[in-house]
Design a protein around this motif. Structure first.
Motif, PDB file in Angstrom:
ATOM      1  N   GLY A  34       0.834  -1.198   0.000  1.00 21.55           N
ATOM      2  CA  GLY A  34       0.000   0.000   0.000  1.00 21.55           C
ATOM      3  C   GLY A  34       0.865   1.242   0.000  1.00 21.55           C
ATOM      4  O   GLY A  34       0.688   2.174   0.779  1.00 21.55           O
ATOM      5  N   ALA A  35       1.821   1.279  -0.924  1.00 20.03           N
ATOM      6  CA  ALA A  35       2.869   2.314  -0.886  1.00 20.03           C
ATOM      7  C   ALA A  35       2.468   3.602  -1.598  1.00 20.03           C
ATOM      8  O   ALA A  35       3.204   4.592  -1.515  1.00 20.03           O
ATOM      9  CB  ALA A  35       4.152   1.772  -1.510  1.00 20.03           C
ATOM     10  N   SER A  36       1.355   3.594  -2.331  1.00 19.18           N
ATOM     11  CA  SER A  36       0.900   4.796  -3.041  1.00 19.18           C
ATOM     12  C   SER A  36       1.996   5.285  -4.002  1.00 19.18           C
ATOM     13  O   SER A  36       2.357   4.583  -4.935  1.00 19.18           O
ATOM     14  CB  SER A  36       0.479   5.873  -2.023  1.00 19.18           C
ATOM     15  N   ALA A  37       2.596   6.450  -3.753  1.00 19.43           N
ATOM     16  CA  ALA A  37       3.659   6.963  -4.632  1.00 19.43           C
ATOM     17  C   ALA A  37       5.055   6.570  -4.154  1.00 19.43           C
ATOM     18  O   ALA A  37       6.050   6.939  -4.790  1.00 19.43           O
ATOM     19  CB  ALA A  37       3.559   8.478  -4.727  1.00 19.43           C
ATOM     20  N   GLY A  38       5.124   5.889  -3.016  1.00 19.77           N
ATOM     21  CA  GLY A  38       6.439   5.457  -2.506  1.00 19.77           C
ATOM     22  C   GLY A  38       7.143   6.480  -1.633  1.00 19.77           C
ATOM     23  O   GLY A  38       8.310   6.290  -1.276  1.00 19.77           O
ATOM     24  N   LEU A  39       6.455   7.538  -1.237  1.00 16.26           N
ATOM     25  CA  LEU A  39       7.126   8.568  -0.428  1.00 16.26           C
ATOM     26  C   LEU A  39       7.444   8.069   0.976  1.00 16.26           C
ATOM     27  O   LEU A  39       8.319   8.625   1.644  1.00 16.26           O
ATOM     28  CB  LEU A  39       6.254   9.830  -0.347  1.00 16.26           C
ATOM     29  N   ALA A 125      12.314  15.544  -3.559  1.00  9.69           N
ATOM     30  CA  ALA A 125      13.372  14.602  -3.138  1.00  9.69           C
ATOM     31  C   ALA A 125      13.209  13.266  -3.862  1.00  9.69           C
ATOM     32  O   ALA A 125      14.193  12.660  -4.315  1.00  9.69           O
ATOM     33  CB  ALA A 125      13.326  14.408  -1.622  1.00  9.69           C
ATOM     34  N   ALA A 126      11.971  12.802  -3.991  1.00  5.76           N
ATOM     35  CA  ALA A 126      11.724  11.500  -4.624  1.00  5.76           C
ATOM     36  C   ALA A 126      12.074  11.528  -6.106  1.00  5.76           C
ATOM     37  O   ALA A 126      12.545  10.524  -6.656  1.00  5.76           O
ATOM     38  CB  ALA A 126      10.259  11.105  -4.434  1.00  5.76           C
ATOM     39  N   ARG A 127      11.860  12.660  -6.745  1.00 10.51           N
ATOM     40  CA  ARG A 127      12.119  12.739  -8.188  1.00 10.51           C
ATOM     41  C   ARG A 127      13.601  12.619  -8.516  1.00 10.51           C
ATOM     42  O   ARG A 127      13.963  12.284  -9.638  1.00 10.51           O
ATOM     43  CB  ARG A 127      11.549  14.058  -8.738  1.00 10.51           C
ATOM     44  N   ARG A 128      14.461  12.868  -7.525  1.00 11.32           N
ATOM     45  CA  ARG A 128      15.903  12.724  -7.788  1.00 11.32           C
ATOM     46  C   ARG A 128      16.264  11.257  -8.056  1.00 11.32           C
ATOM     47  O   ARG A 128      17.247  10.965  -8.717  1.00 11.32           O
ATOM     48  CB  ARG A 128      16.713  13.288  -6.616  1.00 11.32           C
ATOM     49  N   ASP A 129      15.484  10.332  -7.525  1.00  9.95           N
ATOM     50  CA  ASP A 129      15.700   8.896  -7.735  1.00  9.95           C
ATOM     51  C   ASP A 129      14.394   8.197  -7.340  1.00  9.95           C
ATOM     52  O   ASP A 129      14.245   7.754  -6.200  1.00  9.95           O
ATOM     53  CB  ASP A 129      16.876   8.409  -6.879  1.00  9.95           C
ATOM     54  N   PRO A 130      13.443   8.106  -8.270  1.00  4.49           N
ATOM     55  CA  PRO A 130      12.103   7.630  -7.923  1.00  4.49           C
ATOM     56  C   PRO A 130      12.099   6.229  -7.303  1.00  4.49           C
ATOM     57  O   PRO A 130      12.811   5.332  -7.768  1.00  4.49           O
ATOM     58  CB  PRO A 130      11.369   7.638  -9.260  1.00  4.49           C
TER      59      PRO A 130
END
Ligand SMILES: C[S@@+](CC[C@H](N)C(=O)[O-])C[C@H]1O[C@@H](n2cnc3c(N)ncnc32)[C@H](O)[C@@H]1O
Length: 234
Positions: A34-39, A125-130
């Protein structure tokens, strides 16, 4: 609303999970169901401020997650080494998609400006390494994903605000499945949701989540959006 799902992803929940994660043998491998976008897979991309006790990320530009401390919270010196991570979701959201991220921001309740800013910073921050979040159902696809975790690391399977989406029968089945895996299981869920876990003494719900290890030990009560953690065990 007809085309999308309610799948809020609150990075601040990392702050309430981190003290439990940091008690485990390093390195760790993470599976979030249930990680959604992984944030909430990105513990090491954030810095933390626990009422003045700092836990710094290697990246000086990391967003700071502020978390209130109640009781003897074992605030770690640093984030444990994470060697592998994977999310599983019925509908993964893509952090590189402006459309998906706009939807995530629409799920933040009106007037909660700090949550909006935190979400925007976490997305940057996530977009630097999804983070990798795979499409799948935690009821049927967890075992195959766990098989891909590397040897030599403590496998941690965790979830936050997810089991309420399942029927009572499916929660029981999930608990049986995860218990059979060679892993540590961390659940951050509303009281009454994790099978067999009673409300702690003094609990006056509704309100906080319970942070439960291996379906047995209630480690803490946690504010649902990561605002504070009240540790119950040392
Ligand atoms: C409220 S969000 C929580 C996201 C994240 N865990 C967090 O704490 O921010 C719940 C997520 O669980 C996912 N979900 C619900 N049922 C699921 C299932 N059976 N298998 C996989 N994911 C599921 C939803 O799609 C949604 O993204």
């Amino acid at each position: 609303m007809l085309a999308r799902r309610t799948q809020t992803n609150e990075p601040a929940r990392c702050a309430t999970l981190l003290p439990a994660l940091a008690q485990l043998t390093e390195p760790v491998a993470l599976i979030e169901v249930g990680a959604s976008a992984g944030l909430t897979l990105l513990f090491d991309r954030y810095s933390y401020d626990y009422d003045g006790q700092q836990v710094a990320a290697p990246d000086g530009a990391a967003p700071v997650l502020r978390c209130g401390v109640r009781g003897p919270v074992p605030v770690p010196d640093q984030v444990p080494a994470i060697v592998w991570r994977a999310g599983l979701d019925l509908n993964p959201l893509d952090v590189t998609s402006d459309d998906d991220m706009h939807w995530l921001s629409c799920l933040v309740w009106p007037g909660e400006g700090d949550r909006e800013q935190r979400l925007a910073a976490a997305i940057t921050a996530a977009r630097r390494d999804p983070p990798p979040v795979y499409r799948g159902d935690l009821r049927t696809d967890l075992v195959a994903l766990a098989d891909r975790a590397p040897a030599g690391a403590t496998l941690v399977i965790y979830h936050s605000a997810v089991l309420a989406y399942l029927s009572a029968h499916d929660r029981q089945q999930f608990a049986r499945t995860v218990r059979e895996l060679d892993c540590v299981w961390l659940a951050n869920e509303a009281p009454g949701v994790v099978p067999g876990v009673p409300e702690p003494a003094g609990y006056r719900g509704p309100g906080p989540f319970l942070l439960v290890r291996d379906g047995e030990a209630t480690l803490a009560m946690t504010e649902g959006h990561g605002g504070w953690v009240h540790w119950l065990q040392v």
